[in-house]
Scaffold this motif. Structure first.
Motif, short mmCIF file in Angstrom:
data_model
loop_
_atom_site.label_atom_id
_atom_site.label_comp_id
_atom_site.label_asym_id
_atom_site.label_seq_id
_atom_site.Cartn_x
_atom_site.Cartn_y
_atom_site.Cartn_z
N PRO A 1 46.43 31.37 59.03
CA PRO A 1 45.67 30.83 58.01
C PRO A 1 45.97 29.69 57.15
O PRO A 1 45.69 29.07 56.45
CB PRO A 1 45.36 32.04 57.00
CG PRO A 1 46.58 32.73 57.09
CD PRO A 1 47.20 32.37 58.33
N MET A 2 47.80 29.27 57.50
CA MET A 2 48.19 28.24 56.90
C MET A 2 49.16 27.60 57.75
O MET A 2 49.72 28.29 58.83
CB MET A 2 48.53 28.69 55.76
CG MET A 2 49.78 29.88 55.97
SD MET A 2 50.02 30.80 54.33
CE MET A 2 51.18 29.81 53.58
N TYR B 1 57.41 34.56 60.94
CA TYR B 1 58.48 35.63 61.00
C TYR B 1 57.91 36.97 61.25
O TYR B 1 56.76 37.36 60.83
CB TYR B 1 59.12 35.84 59.61
CG TYR B 1 59.98 34.84 58.98
CD1 TYR B 1 61.02 34.32 59.51
CD2 TYR B 1 59.49 33.85 57.83
CE1 TYR B 1 61.82 33.09 59.28
CE2 TYR B 1 59.98 32.84 57.51
CZ TYR B 1 61.26 32.68 58.04
OH TYR B 1 61.87 31.33 57.73
N PRO C 1 60.38 41.59 58.11
CA PRO C 1 60.10 41.56 56.75
C PRO C 1 61.52 40.62 56.48
O PRO C 1 61.32 40.11 55.62
CB PRO C 1 60.07 42.73 56.12
CG PRO C 1 60.39 43.81 57.22
CD PRO C 1 60.03 43.14 58.64
N THR C 2 62.69 41.15 57.06
CA THR C 2 63.83 40.52 56.67
C THR C 2 64.65 40.02 57.96
O THR C 2 64.30 40.84 59.03
CB THR C 2 64.76 41.41 55.86
OG1 THR C 2 64.79 42.60 56.55
CG2 THR C 2 64.25 41.57 54.50
N GLY D 1 44.19 46.11 58.59
CA GLY D 1 44.96 45.83 57.46
C GLY D 1 46.33 46.13 57.69
O GLY D 1 47.21 45.96 56.81
N GLU E 1 55.46 31.93 56.13
CA GLU E 1 56.16 31.29 54.96
C GLU E 1 55.88 29.77 54.72
O GLU E 1 56.09 29.06 55.88
CB GLU E 1 57.53 31.50 54.94
CG GLU E 1 58.36 30.77 53.80
CD GLU E 1 59.75 30.81 53.79
OE1 GLU E 1 60.47 31.07 54.82
OE2 GLU E 1 60.35 30.57 52.70
N LEU F 1 56.50 30.52 49.83
CA LEU F 1 55.68 31.68 49.75
C LEU F 1 55.64 32.62 50.86
O LEU F 1 55.19 31.79 51.97
CB LEU F 1 54.00 31.13 49.27
CG LEU F 1 52.96 32.23 49.06
CD1 LEU F 1 52.23 31.60 47.90
CD2 LEU F 1 52.38 32.32 50.50
N MET F 2 55.52 33.66 50.93
CA MET F 2 55.91 34.73 51.77
C MET F 2 54.50 35.36 52.06
O MET F 2 53.82 35.91 51.16
CB MET F 2 56.82 35.76 51.70
CG MET F 2 58.22 35.06 51.33
SD MET F 2 59.04 33.74 52.31
CE MET F 2 59.46 34.79 53.45
N ASN F 3 53.89 34.92 53.18
CA ASN F 3 52.25 35.34 53.47
C ASN F 3 52.38 36.39 54.31
O ASN F 3 52.67 36.40 55.85
CB ASN F 3 51.35 34.17 53.84
CG ASN F 3 49.99 34.63 54.09
OD1 ASN F 3 49.53 35.75 53.59
ND2 ASN F 3 48.97 33.68 54.39
N GLU F 4 51.87 37.57 53.69
CA GLU F 4 51.73 38.91 54.98
C GLU F 4 50.67 38.83 55.58
O GLU F 4 49.58 38.70 54.96
CB GLU F 4 51.97 40.12 54.27
CG GLU F 4 53.54 40.55 54.08
CD GLU F 4 53.62 41.92 53.57
OE1 GLU F 4 52.41 42.72 53.83
OE2 GLU F 4 54.74 42.34 53.08
N GLN G 1 47.71 40.41 57.75
CA GLN G 1 47.23 41.67 58.10
C GLN G 1 46.05 41.41 59.28
O GLN G 1 45.52 40.67 59.57
CB GLN G 1 46.21 42.26 57.11
CG GLN G 1 46.68 42.06 55.87
CD GLN G 1 47.88 42.77 55.14
OE1 GLN G 1 47.97 43.76 55.47
NE2 GLN G 1 49.20 41.94 54.58
N SER G 2 46.04 42.50 60.25
CA SER G 2 45.39 42.62 61.22
C SER G 2 43.78 42.79 60.61
O SER G 2 43.57 43.56 59.98
CB SER G 2 45.80 43.58 62.35
OG SER G 2 44.84 43.72 63.23
N GLU G 3 42.92 42.04 61.32
CA GLU G 3 41.66 42.11 60.95
C GLU G 3 40.85 43.20 62.06
O GLU G 3 39.81 43.47 62.12
CB GLU G 3 40.64 41.03 60.91
CG GLU G 3 41.27 40.43 59.75
CD GLU G 3 40.32 38.99 59.44
OE1 GLU G 3 39.45 38.95 58.75
OE2 GLU G 3 40.79 38.21 60.29
#
Lengths: 154, 266
Positions: A82-83, A88, A91-92, A108, A115, A119-122, A124-126
């Protein structure tokens, strides 16, 4: 009907609650239906306009390659970025990826992080299904709207 | 378990913008990470402007889970839940909003030379005084929530920082010689964040860029941008409407960046 228009028609159908869409344009008639085992039933064309049917059907039928053709006949769901940012899978650094190939995922469920500007954007699966393709390497830049995963829906 | 709010800012203020009317503060003695707690609260559906503040974080973390040292009583360790009605591609501007709110807070309360470093570092004399970790949950084009974590170093002495950070980090105490009041800092930060965020949502990041630029000494200077895989030099030309840093390269071409470390070329 051009390939892009056909794709758009399929997308509209996917996102809508209706089972079937039929459009007519310049004497050509194309119907797309969700029912049955094929996501594209093809076009029904008046006999007087024989040239329309192959043009409308062939590109869409050829578009998903073997890896993208779900066994259950449903269309692959795409998870898109979306951006603009950096992709990544975990998570780390060093941690196990959120999802692996062929993993079962649920609506979800976090599949990756994008990133941008710290800003770290998680994401989610839809869709609920199986991870059929992971299309971006870890830590690579992604564009807006770029497809990240293909999910074979259940 | 949360303990009772002990902050002046725990009581919603009047006249600081519509956002302040919904302010809630959950205060803890010790948490793993205020971002973790705020994230869990956000998942439970708490409203926007729920703040989580802790005296100590045992697992404070920065970007990509780098450790953020947050010892008991020495800083502001807080996170706020936001629910902006923007698309995910707009949301990164919130990190710049937070840095501006912190800079305003520190400038108002303490006689220090506070500056900003793209995209969201708050610096004093080239050392970092505040860390910001913003995390977002989004599904498709919809932002479910944003957790913006802010750690401000207030009262650390040099030995309170790990040896490897002493050249890179600073605190209000180290800069001014005076102990800072944590409650006062948080009480100032909350309405500042609300004001900056309200401008961001109504008028966009561009409306804040004049002030942001004025605190960023690298504007117009020759800088080096280090990204994953390459280093590029150019003039720090602008920050665009999305918050991207725009470099003017020697060739005259403008190139924008959404990630990377920028430093002056000496």
């Amino acid at each position: 009907m051009k390939l892009e228009q056909l794709k758009e028609l399929i997308r509209v159908l996917e996102e809508s609650g209706v089972e079937e869409i039929e459009v007519s344009s310049w004497g050509r008639r194309v119907r797309v239906s969700k029912s049955g085992n094929s996501y594209l039933h093809g076009a029904t064309v008046p006999a007087s306009l024989p040239e329309a049917a192959p043009a409308a059907v062939e590109p869409a039928a050829a578009e998903p390659g073997p890896a993208e053709t779900p066994k259950n006949g449903k269309q692959m769901k795409e998870i898109k970025s979306p951006m603009v940012g950096t992709f990544y899978r975990a998570p780390t650094p060093g941690a196990p990826p959120f999802v692996e190939m062929n993993a079962d995922i649920d609506v979800g469920q976090t599949v990756c992080i994008i990133e941008a500007m710290k800003l770290m954007n998680e994401i989610q699966s839809e869709a609920r299904g199986r991870v059929a393709r992971i299309l971006v390497e870890n830590a690579k830049p992604v564009q807006y709207g770029q497809t990240l995963f293909l999910i074979e829906p259940y | 378990m949360p303990i009772e709010p002990d902050l002046p800012g725990g009581v919603p203020e009047r006249g600081t913008g519509a956002a302040s009317s919904g302010r809630r503060v959950l205060t803890f003695e010790r948490v793993d990470s205020t971002n973790e707690v705020a994230w869990r609260e956000a998942e439970r559906g708490v409203p926007e402007w729920t703040w989580v503040s802790a005296d100590e974080q045992t697992g404070g973390r920065g970007r990509l889970s780098r450790r953020w040292h947050s010892p008991a009583g020495l800083g502001v360790w807080t996170s706020v839940v936001l629910r902006p009605g923007v698309t995910p591609s707009v949301a990164p501007g919130i990190t710049m909003c937070a840095s501006l709110a912190v800079a305003r807070t520190l400038r108002k309360l303490h006689p220090m030379s506070v500056s900003l470093k793209w995209p969201n570092d708050v610096m004093v004399k080239g050392r970092k005084i505040c860390g910001i970790l913003t995390e977002m949950k989004a599904s498709g084009e919809r932002v479910e929530f944003v957790v913006c974590g802010i750690g401000i170093n207030l009262n650390q002495a040099a030995e309170d920082f790990p040896a490897e950070l002493r050249d890179a980090a600073t605190s209000v105490f180290l800069e001014t010689g005076h102990k800072a009041d944590k409650a006062e800092a948080l009480a100032e930060l909350m309405p500042q964040m609300e004001r900056v965020y309200a401008v961001f949502l109504s008028n966009g990041l561009q409306a804040l860029m004049g002030e942001w630029r004025s605190m960023c000494p690298l504007f117009g200077k020759i800088v080096r941008m280090k990204t994953r895989g390459e280093t590029v030099e150019g003039v720090f030309h602008d920050i665009d409407a999305s918050g991207a840093l725009v470099l003017r390269l020697e060739s005259g071409v403008h190139r924008s960046f959404l990630a990377g470390d920028v430093e002056p070329v000496s």
